[in-house]
Design an enzyme around this catalytic site. Structure first.
Site, PDB file in Angstrom:
ATOM      1  CG  HIS A 176      46.583  35.266  43.790  1.00 33.40           C
ATOM      2  ND1 HIS A 176      46.272  34.294  44.699  1.00 33.40           N
ATOM      3  CD2 HIS A 176      45.489  36.061  43.709  1.00 33.40           C
ATOM      4  CE1 HIS A 176      45.064  34.505  45.168  1.00 33.40           C
ATOM      5  NE2 HIS A 176      44.555  35.577  44.586  1.00 33.40           N
ATOM      6  CD  GLU A 236      37.204  35.122  48.600  1.00 33.74           C
ATOM      7  OE1 GLU A 236      37.698  34.985  47.479  1.00 33.74           O
ATOM      8  OE2 GLU A 236      37.654  35.932  49.426  1.00 33.74           O
ATOM      9  CG  ASN A 271      39.469  33.705  40.831  1.00 33.13           C
ATOM     10  OD1 ASN A 271      38.826  33.466  39.820  1.00 33.13           O
ATOM     11  ND2 ASN A 271      40.132  34.837  40.996  1.00 33.13           N
ATOM     12  CG  ASP A 272      39.863  31.880  46.882  1.00 31.50           C
ATOM     13  OD1 ASP A 272      40.696  30.958  46.789  1.00 31.50           O
ATOM     14  OD2 ASP A 272      40.171  33.056  47.066  1.00 31.50           O
ATOM     15  CB  CYS A 317      35.492  40.637  41.887  1.00 29.56           C
ATOM     16  SG  CYS A 317      35.680  39.866  43.495  1.00 29.56           S
TER      17      CYS A 317
END
Ligand code: PEP
Ligand code: MG
Length: 589
Positions: free
Chosen positions: A200, A444, A467-468, A515
């Site tokens: 992050h 996710e 991302n996750d 996203c």
């Protein structure tokens, strides 16, 4: 005194390219670690000296805090400066001080050891308290205790927010709130020993357009504040003591990159339509209210992800319902008539709330632990404050609400039930909100990806957090530089899962956006569109390159690319195929 770059040997170190751009300047080493405390017995003759050393450290700390308070009041205002009143009160706390002295008198151990022991006891006790206000005091005590210990040990305190000159920040690790503070603190670039492309702190650096290179093992041990370096955020290279020739070469690279960026920015004013006439929605991910201007500057068609936890991360205490409402209002009104997807709190993981350590006790696996919706369902008062604030903002524009880290239908049902309670409360208050506000789930976690048809019954849209999703599918901690090379968006398992999510959702007429960072990567964006994703949301500065591609490609070609790679078996080959597609459509720099 700054080192003279020309007199030292040039050293090139390779890391992971995390945020584009080139920077040259002096280094500021930022070490984020707890103070190490030596423990020893104090000679009985020196006991009075030891106590006066303690008194002196308390006095110096008080002066330092008062000075910071003064600076903050001048630069940010009276309200922000009030936070430090709580810090000053800790230093007046007779219980803390006299217990430290009692401990010293009984054990004869050095005052640092005694103060550390007593302050930790207080921090733990406050962290357990049910009352939110009192729990916040744990963070105050921790911060002040670190400062007192540093003064006792004669160590300087490094803080990024007080960085005055423009420097390259070289850190062992950086928290997301550290990196969010860097633009105010004038960071030229960020380089970290650890981290990966999707941590992050890096995502924040990208949206601030600060060049970053991560995973440069032990760099903090090899450099010192004042050394000169060049940071190449395109190729993930850090050059220590760059020679004249290197600087000249990079000067040329930089001007080429700049003219390429100008070309992209010019094309970015145009609409986002493929060569065969398919409109593609490109939205923005934002972390802070101030980024509304970036959303407009880069012509995003709304906000596809507002990471609201940053309102909490950068705050000394939990923002109230009203404070949150004002922040959401500013974003919603600033983006109207375009939509804003407000994601509920995703605290935890690599984003614990530092000012309230009691909320997030240390965990062995924070990314798989007490995070996001799990934390919210467990802290319902805090969650309800946020839900009401979002509902109140929903009447001011087009708001959609989205829950992070949904793992299954029960969690979604519980969250929705709490949302309904909030609606009842607002109706009772006579407070208007958008009764038809859409609710979405982030996909996710693999269990959510496999149950789209079940989740669909309780929500209106899906947004894939790649991302996750990738970290959980491939069991790769997204922040761990040691295994960052194994973090593979092009893994066939990931692509099959993305296809399944889109197909399952579309079969039920539910839209799907992406996203995660993959959406803003010009190598993967065409593939995602070819898989049928309805909208892409990315950090605003990533939009021009993606839009350029969209305008240069045919959707039919992206679909053919997706079909072809779905039959491939090796991630590296899939990546190369996508890269080839990208090069065919994006002009060379
Ligand atoms: C994601 O996981 O892809 C995502 C967008 O959420 P975050 O990066 O905030 O975890
Ligand atoms: Mg996520």
């Amino acid at each position: 005194m700054a080192s003279d770059p020309s007199s030292k040997e040039e050293i090139v170190v390779q890391g992971i390219a995390a945020s584009q751009g080139i920077a040259y300047g002096q280094i500021f080493v930022y070490l984020q670690s707890e103070v190490e405390i030596p423990s020893y017995q104090v000679d009985p003759d020196k006991r009075l000296d030891e106590i006066s050393r303690f008194d002196k450290a308390l006095l110096v700390t008080r002066q330092q805090i008062a000075k910071i308070q003064d600076e903050v009041e001048k630069s940010l205002g009276k309200n922000e400066a009030l936070i430090f009143d709580a810090h000053l009160l800790v230093l007046e706390d007779q219980a803390l001080i006299s217990e430290t002295i009692r401990e010293f008198e009984t054990t004869g151990k050095n005052i640092e050891t005694c103060f550390d022991m007593v302050s930790k006891k207080y921090i733990a006790a406050f962290a357990e308290i049910d009352d939110e206000y009192l729990r916040e005091r744990a963070g105050d005590i921790k911060d002040v205790a670190q400062r007192v210990l540093q003064n006792l040990l004669g160590q300087a305190r490094s803080t990024l927010s007080r960085l005055v000159e423009r420097r390259i920040v070289v850190a062992n690790d950086l928290s997301p709130s550290d990196s969010a503070g860097i633009d105010k603190g004038s960071g030229l670039a960020i380089v970290t020993d650890s981290g990966s492309k999707t941590s992050h702190a890096v995502i924040v650096a990208r949206s601030m357009q600060v060049p970053a290179v991560v995973g440069v093992r032990d760099l903090t041990k090899r450099v010192k504040t004042g050394d000169w370096a060049l940071v190449d955020g395109y190729d993930g290279i850090v050059i220590l003591n760059p020679s004249e020739q290197t600087l000249f070469r990079y000067g040329k690279i930089q001007s080429k990159k700049k003219s390429f960026e100008v070309l992209l920015l010019e094309a970015n004013r145009q609409s986002s339509v493929t060569k065969d006439g398919v409109e593609v929605t490109l939205m923005a991910n934002i972390e802070r209210v101030e980024e509304v201007s970036l959303v407009k500057e880069f012509y995003a068609q709304g906000v596809g992800l507002f990471r609201t936890e940053y309102l909490f991360l950068n705050s000394a205490r939990i923002p109230s319902e009203q404070e949150q409402f004002l922040a959401y209002k500013a974003v919603v009104e600033g983006i109207a008539p375009n939509p804003v997807i407000i994601r509920t709190l995703d605290l935890g993981g690599d984003k614990p709330m530092a000012s309230d350590p009691g909320l997030f006790p240390k965990e062995d696996n924070p990314f798989m632990g007490y995070r996001a919706i799990r934390f919210c369902l467990d802290n319902q008062n805090l969650f309800k404050d946020q839900l009401r604030a979002i509902l109140m903002a929903s009447k001011l524009g087009k708001v959609r609400l989205m829950y992070p880290m949904i793992s299954g239908a029960e969690e979604l049902a519980r969250a929705n039930a709490i949302l309904e309670e909030c609606k009842v409360e607002l109706r009772e208050r006579g407070q208007a909100f958008d009764e038809a506000m859409e609710v979405g789930a982030m996909i996710e976690i693999p269990s959510a990806a496999a149950t789209i048809d079940i989740l669909e019954k309780q929500c209106d849209f899906f947004s894939v957090g790649t991302n996750d999703l990738i970290q959980y599918m491939l069991a790769i901690d997204r922040g761990n530089d040691r295994i960052a090379h194994l973090y593979e968006p092009a893994h066939p398992a990931v692509l099959r899962t993305l296809k399944r999510i889109v197909d399952d959702a579309h079969a039920l007429d539910v839209p799907v956006s992406v996203c995660g960072e993959m959406a803003g990567d010009p190598v993967y964006a065409p593939l995602l569109l070819g898989l049928g994703v309805d909208a892409l949301s990315m950090s605003p500065p990533a939009i021009p390159a993606v839009k350029f591609l969209v305008r240069a490609m045919k959707m039919s070609a992206a679909k053919a690319l997706a079909k072809e790679v779905l039959e491939m078996t090796v991630a590296k080959d899939i990546y190369a195929k996508c890269q080839h597609f990208n090069r065919l459509h994006l002009p060379t720099e």
